[in-house]
Write a protein that holds these residues in place. Structure first.
Motif, PDB file in Angstrom:
ATOM      1  N   ALA A  62       0.835  -1.200   0.000  1.00 14.62           N
ATOM      2  CA  ALA A  62       0.000   0.000   0.000  1.00 14.62           C
ATOM      3  C   ALA A  62       0.872   1.253   0.000  1.00 14.62           C
ATOM      4  CB  ALA A  62      -0.936  -0.013   1.198  1.00 14.62           C
ATOM      5  N   LEU A  63       1.994   1.213   0.708  1.00 18.97           N
ATOM      6  CA  LEU A  63       2.888   2.370   0.760  1.00 18.97           C
ATOM      7  C   LEU A  63       3.468   2.689  -0.621  1.00 18.97           C
ATOM      8  CD1 LEU A  63       4.126   4.463   2.632  1.00 18.97           C
ATOM      9  CD2 LEU A  63       5.995   2.871   3.071  1.00 18.97           C
ATOM     10  N   VAL A  64       3.854   1.666  -1.360  1.00 21.34           N
ATOM     11  CA  VAL A  64       4.375   1.855  -2.717  1.00 21.34           C
ATOM     12  C   VAL A  64       3.287   2.439  -3.612  1.00 21.34           C
ATOM     13  CG1 VAL A  64       5.170   0.642  -4.787  1.00 21.34           C
ATOM     14  CG2 VAL A  64       6.155   0.080  -2.566  1.00 21.34           C
ATOM     15  N   LEU A  65       2.096   1.878  -3.532  1.00 24.78           N
ATOM     16  CA  LEU A  65       0.985   2.368  -4.346  1.00 24.78           C
ATOM     17  C   LEU A  65       0.647   3.815  -3.999  1.00 24.78           C
ATOM     18  CD1 LEU A  65      -1.306  -0.789  -4.341  1.00 24.78           C
ATOM     19  CD2 LEU A  65       0.130   0.039  -6.226  1.00 24.78           C
ATOM     20  N   GLN A  66       0.670   4.151  -2.719  1.00 26.98           N
ATOM     21  CA  GLN A  66       0.397   5.524  -2.295  1.00 26.98           C
ATOM     22  C   GLN A  66       1.463   6.478  -2.833  1.00 26.98           C
ATOM     23  OE1 GLN A  66       0.063   5.128   1.948  1.00 26.98           O
ATOM     24  NE2 GLN A  66      -2.121   4.693   1.851  1.00 26.98           N
ATOM     25  N   ARG A  67       2.699   6.037  -2.829  1.00 23.97           N
ATOM     26  CA  ARG A  67       3.772   6.885  -3.350  1.00 23.97           C
ATOM     27  C   ARG A  67       3.575   7.159  -4.837  1.00 23.97           C
ATOM     28  NH1 ARG A  67      10.104   5.603  -4.123  1.00 23.97           N
ATOM     29  NH2 ARG A  67      10.684   7.681  -4.792  1.00 23.97           N
ATOM     30  N   ILE A  68       3.260   6.113  -5.596  1.00 20.52           N
ATOM     31  CA  ILE A  68       3.029   6.273  -7.034  1.00 20.52           C
ATOM     32  C   ILE A  68       1.842   7.203  -7.270  1.00 20.52           C
ATOM     33  CG2 ILE A  68       2.347   5.074  -9.144  1.00 20.52           C
ATOM     34  CD1 ILE A  68       3.953   2.628  -8.072  1.00 20.52           C
ATOM     35  N   CYS A  69       0.751   6.966  -6.548  1.00 23.57           N
ATOM     36  CA  CYS A  69      -0.434   7.817  -6.699  1.00 23.57           C
ATOM     37  C   CYS A  69      -0.103   9.266  -6.355  1.00 23.57           C
ATOM     38  CB  CYS A  69      -1.562   7.317  -5.802  1.00 23.57           C
ATOM     39  SG  CYS A  69      -2.251   5.740  -6.302  1.00 23.57           S
ATOM     40  N   GLY A  70       0.660   9.463  -5.302  1.00 20.56           N
ATOM     41  CA  GLY A  70       1.039  10.807  -4.892  1.00 20.56           C
ATOM     42  C   GLY A  70       1.811  11.543  -5.962  1.00 20.56           C
ATOM     43  N   GLU A  71       2.727  10.852  -6.616  1.00 17.13           N
ATOM     44  CA  GLU A  71       3.511  11.483  -7.680  1.00 17.13           C
ATOM     45  C   GLU A  71       2.628  11.879  -8.854  1.00 17.13           C
ATOM     46  OE1 GLU A  71       6.578  12.419  -7.454  1.00 17.13           O
ATOM     47  OE2 GLU A  71       7.442  11.135  -5.900  1.00 17.13           O
ATOM     48  N   TYR A  72       1.721  10.998  -9.227  1.00 19.72           N
ATOM     49  CA  TYR A  72       0.828  11.311 -10.348  1.00 19.72           C
ATOM     50  C   TYR A  72      -0.129  12.446  -9.998  1.00 19.72           C
ATOM     51  CZ  TYR A  72       2.299   7.730 -13.638  1.00 19.72           C
ATOM     52  OH  TYR A  72       3.024   6.985 -14.544  1.00 19.72           O
ATOM     53  N   LEU A  73      -0.582  12.517  -8.749  1.00 23.61           N
ATOM     54  CA  LEU A  73      -1.476  13.605  -8.349  1.00 23.61           C
ATOM     55  C   LEU A  73      -0.713  14.933  -8.253  1.00 23.61           C
ATOM     56  CD1 LEU A  73      -3.664  11.787  -5.697  1.00 23.61           C
ATOM     57  CD2 LEU A  73      -4.388  12.605  -7.949  1.00 23.61           C
ATOM     58  N   GLU A  74       0.522  14.859  -7.817  1.00 14.98           N
ATOM     59  CA  GLU A  74       1.342  16.066  -7.702  1.00 14.98           C
ATOM     60  C   GLU A  74       1.730  16.604  -9.072  1.00 14.98           C
ATOM     61  OE1 GLU A  74       5.690  17.158  -5.906  1.00 14.98           O
ATOM     62  OE2 GLU A  74       4.384  15.921  -4.652  1.00 14.98           O
ATOM     63  N   MET A  75       1.917  15.708 -10.032  1.00 19.97           N
ATOM     64  CA  MET A  75       2.311  16.086 -11.395  1.00 19.97           C
ATOM     65  C   MET A  75       1.308  15.479 -12.379  1.00 19.97           C
ATOM     66  SD  MET A  75       6.422  15.475 -11.120  1.00 19.97           S
ATOM     67  CE  MET A  75       6.336  13.903 -10.254  1.00 19.97           C
ATOM     68  N   PRO A  76       0.120  16.075 -12.520  1.00 24.32           N
ATOM     69  CA  PRO A  76      -0.947  15.473 -13.336  1.00 24.32           C
ATOM     70  C   PRO A  76      -0.562  15.194 -14.789  1.00 24.32           C
ATOM     71  CG  PRO A  76      -1.786  17.341 -12.088  1.00 24.32           C
ATOM     72  CD  PRO A  76      -0.302  17.309 -11.899  1.00 24.32           C
ATOM     73  N   GLY A  77       0.412  15.887 -15.328  1.00 28.38           N
ATOM     74  CA  GLY A  77       0.828  15.651 -16.704  1.00 28.38           C
ATOM     75  C   GLY A  77       1.884  14.566 -16.846  1.00 28.38           C
ATOM     76  N   LEU A  78       2.252  13.928 -15.744  1.00 27.42           N
ATOM     77  CA  LEU A  78       3.305  12.912 -15.752  1.00 27.42           C
ATOM     78  C   LEU A  78       2.913  11.734 -16.634  1.00 27.42           C
ATOM     79  CD1 LEU A  78       6.032  12.030 -14.457  1.00 27.42           C
ATOM     80  CD2 LEU A  78       4.679  10.934 -12.665  1.00 27.42           C
ATOM     81  N   ARG A  79       3.804  11.378 -17.534  1.00 22.76           N
ATOM     82  CA  ARG A  79       3.643  10.189 -18.388  1.00 22.76           C
ATOM     83  C   ARG A  79       4.966   9.441 -18.357  1.00 22.76           C
ATOM     84  NH1 ARG A  79      -0.432  10.694 -22.975  1.00 22.76           N
ATOM     85  NH2 ARG A  79      -1.735  12.393 -22.280  1.00 22.76           N
ATOM     86  N   LEU A  80       4.907   8.198 -17.941  1.00 28.40           N
ATOM     87  CA  LEU A  80       6.116   7.389 -17.827  1.00 28.40           C
ATOM     88  C   LEU A  80       5.930   6.042 -18.501  1.00 28.40           C
ATOM     89  CD1 LEU A  80       6.893   7.924 -14.025  1.00 28.40           C
ATOM     90  CD2 LEU A  80       8.091   8.984 -15.937  1.00 28.40           C
ATOM     91  N   THR A  81       6.985   5.589 -19.166  1.00 26.96           N
ATOM     92  CA  THR A  81       7.012   4.208 -19.643  1.00 26.96           C
ATOM     93  C   THR A  81       7.365   3.331 -18.443  1.00 26.96           C
ATOM     94  OG1 THR A  81       9.368   4.246 -20.154  1.00 26.96           O
ATOM     95  CG2 THR A  81       7.844   4.919 -21.933  1.00 26.96           C
TER      96      THR A  81
END
Length: 95
Positions: free
Chosen positions: A9-28
Motif C-alpha cells: 500500500a505504501l508503494v501504491l500511495q507513493r506512485i499515486c502521490g507522484e501522479y497527483l502532484e504532477m498530473p501531466g506525468l507520463r512514464l514508460t
C-alpha cells in the motif's frame, strides 16, 4: 513476489502521490522503474494494478498517465478487497 520487493500500500500511495502532484506525468515502464527505484516486475504490477482500478491509464507507446477524472487517492483498501483472491498474487513471487 516478496513484500520487500513487491506491491505494498505504501508503494501504491507513493506512485499515486507522484501522479497527483504532477498530473501531466507520463512514464514508460522503464522510466517508472528508474523513477521509483523499483524492480521492473514489481513496478509493472503496481502500474497495472492502478490501471485496473481506474487510477491510471495506459496510453500511446505504453506510457502510464493519470486517468481522466482521477483527482484523489484511490481507496486502496477497498480495491484490495474487491480483488479478492487475486490480491495476494500481486504480493508474492511470480516464479
Amino acid at each position: 513476489m516478496p513484500l520487500s520487493l513487491g506491491v505494498t500500500a505504501l508503494v501504491l500511495q507513493r506512485i499515486c502521490g507522484e501522479y497527483l502532484e504532477m498530473p501531466g506525468l507520463r512514464l514508460t515502464l522503464k522510466q517508472a522503474t528508474r523513477f521509483w527505484g523499483m524492480d521492473e516486475q514489481a513496478c509493472a504490477r503496481s502500474l497495472d494494478y492502478l490501471v485496473e482500478i481506474g487510477f491510471l491509464a495506459r496510453v500511446e507507446q505504453g506510457t502510464y498517465r493519470l486517468s481522466d477524472g482521477a483527482v484523489k487517492f484511490p481507496s486502496l483498501g477497498m480495491a484490495k478487497a474487491s480483488l479478492g483472491a487475486r490480491w495476494p498474487a500481486l504480493l508474492r513471487d511470480a516464479s
